[in-house]
Design a protein around this motif. Sequence first.
Motif, PDB file in Angstrom:
ATOM      1  N   LYS A   1       0.821  -1.217   0.000  1.00 63.12           N
ATOM      2  CA  LYS A   1       0.000   0.000   0.000  1.00 63.12           C
ATOM      3  C   LYS A   1       0.852   1.263   0.000  1.00 63.12           C
ATOM      4  O   LYS A   1       1.729   1.439   0.832  1.00 63.12           O
ATOM      5  CB  LYS A   1      -0.920  -0.004   1.228  1.00 63.12           C
ATOM      6  CG  LYS A   1      -2.006   1.048   1.200  1.00 63.12           C
ATOM      7  CD  LYS A   1      -2.929   0.846   2.397  1.00 63.12           C
ATOM      8  CE  LYS A   1      -4.107   1.804   2.366  1.00 63.12           C
ATOM      9  NZ  LYS A   1      -5.016   1.587   3.517  1.00 63.12           N
TER      10      LYS A   1
ATOM     11  N   GLU B   1       0.665   5.774  -0.995  1.00 64.90           N
ATOM     12  CA  GLU B   1      -0.252   6.915  -1.006  1.00 64.90           C
ATOM     13  C   GLU B   1       0.181   7.920  -2.064  1.00 64.90           C
ATOM     14  O   GLU B   1       1.371   8.227  -2.193  1.00 64.90           O
ATOM     15  CB  GLU B   1      -0.298   7.593   0.365  1.00 64.90           C
ATOM     16  CG  GLU B   1      -1.311   8.726   0.442  1.00 64.90           C
ATOM     17  CD  GLU B   1      -1.268   9.460   1.775  1.00 64.90           C
ATOM     18  OE1 GLU B   1      -2.252   9.373   2.536  1.00 64.90           O
ATOM     19  OE2 GLU B   1      -0.247  10.127   2.052  1.00 64.90           O
TER      20      GLU B   1
ATOM     21  N   ASN C   1      -0.634  11.829  -3.866  1.00 67.71           N
ATOM     22  CA  ASN C   1      -1.270  13.132  -3.751  1.00 67.71           C
ATOM     23  C   ASN C   1      -1.499  13.682  -5.154  1.00 67.71           C
ATOM     24  O   ASN C   1      -0.586  13.721  -5.979  1.00 67.71           O
ATOM     25  CB  ASN C   1      -0.406  14.112  -2.959  1.00 67.71           C
ATOM     26  CG  ASN C   1      -1.088  15.464  -2.809  1.00 67.71           C
ATOM     27  OD1 ASN C   1      -2.232  15.550  -2.363  1.00 67.71           O
ATOM     28  ND2 ASN C   1      -0.404  16.538  -3.188  1.00 67.71           N
ATOM     29  N   HIS C   2      -2.749  14.078  -5.429  1.00 68.86           N
ATOM     30  CA  HIS C   2      -3.122  14.642  -6.720  1.00 68.86           C
ATOM     31  C   HIS C   2      -3.246  16.160  -6.525  1.00 68.86           C
ATOM     32  O   HIS C   2      -4.174  16.631  -5.870  1.00 68.86           O
ATOM     33  CB  HIS C   2      -4.447  14.043  -7.190  1.00 68.86           C
ATOM     34  CG  HIS C   2      -4.886  14.511  -8.528  1.00 68.86           C
ATOM     35  ND1 HIS C   2      -5.893  15.436  -8.701  1.00 68.86           N
ATOM     36  CD2 HIS C   2      -4.468  14.201  -9.775  1.00 68.86           C
ATOM     37  CE1 HIS C   2      -6.083  15.661  -9.987  1.00 68.86           C
ATOM     38  NE2 HIS C   2      -5.234  14.926 -10.661  1.00 68.86           N
TER      39      HIS C   2
ATOM     40  N   SER D   1      -5.423  16.361  -3.133  1.00 71.73           N
ATOM     41  CA  SER D   1      -6.325  15.247  -2.833  1.00 71.73           C
ATOM     42  C   SER D   1      -5.489  13.978  -2.710  1.00 71.73           C
ATOM     43  O   SER D   1      -4.819  13.580  -3.668  1.00 71.73           O
ATOM     44  CB  SER D   1      -7.372  15.094  -3.938  1.00 71.73           C
ATOM     45  OG  SER D   1      -8.192  13.964  -3.707  1.00 71.73           O
ATOM     46  N   ARG D   2      -5.524  13.352  -1.546  1.00 73.86           N
ATOM     47  CA  ARG D   2      -4.706  12.166  -1.301  1.00 73.86           C
ATOM     48  C   ARG D   2      -5.547  10.890  -1.381  1.00 73.86           C
ATOM     49  O   ARG D   2      -6.713  10.877  -0.993  1.00 73.86           O
ATOM     50  CB  ARG D   2      -4.016  12.248   0.067  1.00 73.86           C
ATOM     51  CG  ARG D   2      -3.022  13.391   0.166  1.00 73.86           C
ATOM     52  CD  ARG D   2      -2.112  13.246   1.365  1.00 73.86           C
ATOM     53  NE  ARG D   2      -1.112  14.297   1.414  1.00 73.86           N
ATOM     54  CZ  ARG D   2      -0.048  14.277   2.232  1.00 73.86           C
ATOM     55  NH1 ARG D   2       0.127  13.252   3.054  1.00 73.86           N
ATOM     56  NH2 ARG D   2       0.816  15.270   2.211  1.00 73.86           N
ATOM     57  N   SER D   3      -4.921   9.848  -1.902  1.00 72.06           N
ATOM     58  CA  SER D   3      -5.585   8.549  -2.006  1.00 72.06           C
ATOM     59  C   SER D   3      -4.521   7.458  -1.979  1.00 72.06           C
ATOM     60  O   SER D   3      -3.372   7.692  -2.353  1.00 72.06           O
ATOM     61  CB  SER D   3      -6.411   8.458  -3.296  1.00 72.06           C
ATOM     62  OG  SER D   3      -5.573   8.646  -4.430  1.00 72.06           O
TER      63      SER D   3
ATOM     64  N   TRP E   1       0.853  14.277 -10.123  1.00 74.34           N
ATOM     65  CA  TRP E   1       0.798  13.239  -9.093  1.00 74.34           C
ATOM     66  C   TRP E   1       2.137  13.192  -8.371  1.00 74.34           C
ATOM     67  O   TRP E   1       3.193  13.401  -8.976  1.00 74.34           O
ATOM     68  CB  TRP E   1       0.530  11.861  -9.698  1.00 74.34           C
ATOM     69  CG  TRP E   1      -0.837  11.654 -10.258  1.00 74.34           C
ATOM     70  CD1 TRP E   1      -1.228  11.773 -11.552  1.00 74.34           C
ATOM     71  CD2 TRP E   1      -2.004  11.275  -9.523  1.00 74.34           C
ATOM     72  NE1 TRP E   1      -2.566  11.500 -11.691  1.00 74.34           N
ATOM     73  CE2 TRP E   1      -3.074  11.183 -10.459  1.00 74.34           C
ATOM     74  CE3 TRP E   1      -2.258  11.008  -8.180  1.00 74.34           C
ATOM     75  CZ2 TRP E   1      -4.363  10.841 -10.086  1.00 74.34           C
ATOM     76  CZ3 TRP E   1      -3.553  10.649  -7.811  1.00 74.34           C
ATOM     77  CH2 TRP E   1      -4.581  10.571  -8.754  1.00 74.34           C
TER      78      TRP E   1
END
Length: 261
Positions: free
Chosen positions: A81, A83, A85-86, A99-101, A154
């Motif tokens: 996993k 992470e 950031n956009h 926006s983090r995902s 990104w």
Amino acid sequence: MTENFRDALKRSPDHRRGRKDSPIVDSELRRLFDDLQKQLAETRNITEKLGITDVFEQRDAAEYFEKILCMTSQDASKIFKGELNHRTTCCKCDMKNDSRSFFWILPLMVEDSRYKTYNVEQGLEAFFELQQVSGDDQIYCSRCDEKQNADIKWEITQHPDVLTLLLKRFTFDYKLRRYVKLHCKADVPQTLHMEKCTYELYAVVNHFGSLTGGHYTAEIKSYENGQWYCFNDGHVESVREHNLTSPQTVFYSLHPPVQES
């Protein structure tokens, strides 16, 4: 051959309880790994858990890899996993929106070229390149209160212990009016350098055939002796050179590996 993942499954609470009704697949994976150390293993339990009823229908390996991780306990799946950031930046007022995902896999677009070798390292760099949107693709800016040209980028904010890259080998053929697979060779580097992280290649999943049918194999580096092996259903043999004609998914481990407390 992902030692940290297998060890985490051994510590899984769901495995110790042996709950058959649990959506978590830790116990099925643990049983599968135990069988593989002794003999040829059957996958009936894990396929049923994943909702696969027809084993003769082709499934996308990357799709089900993600599904397995979503159904695996957090302590085990966190190894894969990361992470992202956009970040969107208004070209007029310079307002930034983040926006983090999280992600399991980074998808890399393969260029439509039958004669050119696809470079994985360059594809990864292209994924993180700054993109500019304008015209019909303008993005609404709350500060300007209207659509504006914008820069989009990104960035990785959390590097996974295992970096998984998916080579998206398809394009739309306007003559055939359908998507077709791209069969170009791929340059898969042994080492990847990303910011302050270094990753070492340790597994490649290959797909032979078309988008609607084919065959999967895997080439994996043993953590025990450093030897590469080709896994082709029930047949396993050592290999000296990688097959670079049909890699679909590549796996890189963080080097040096993260030491668990």
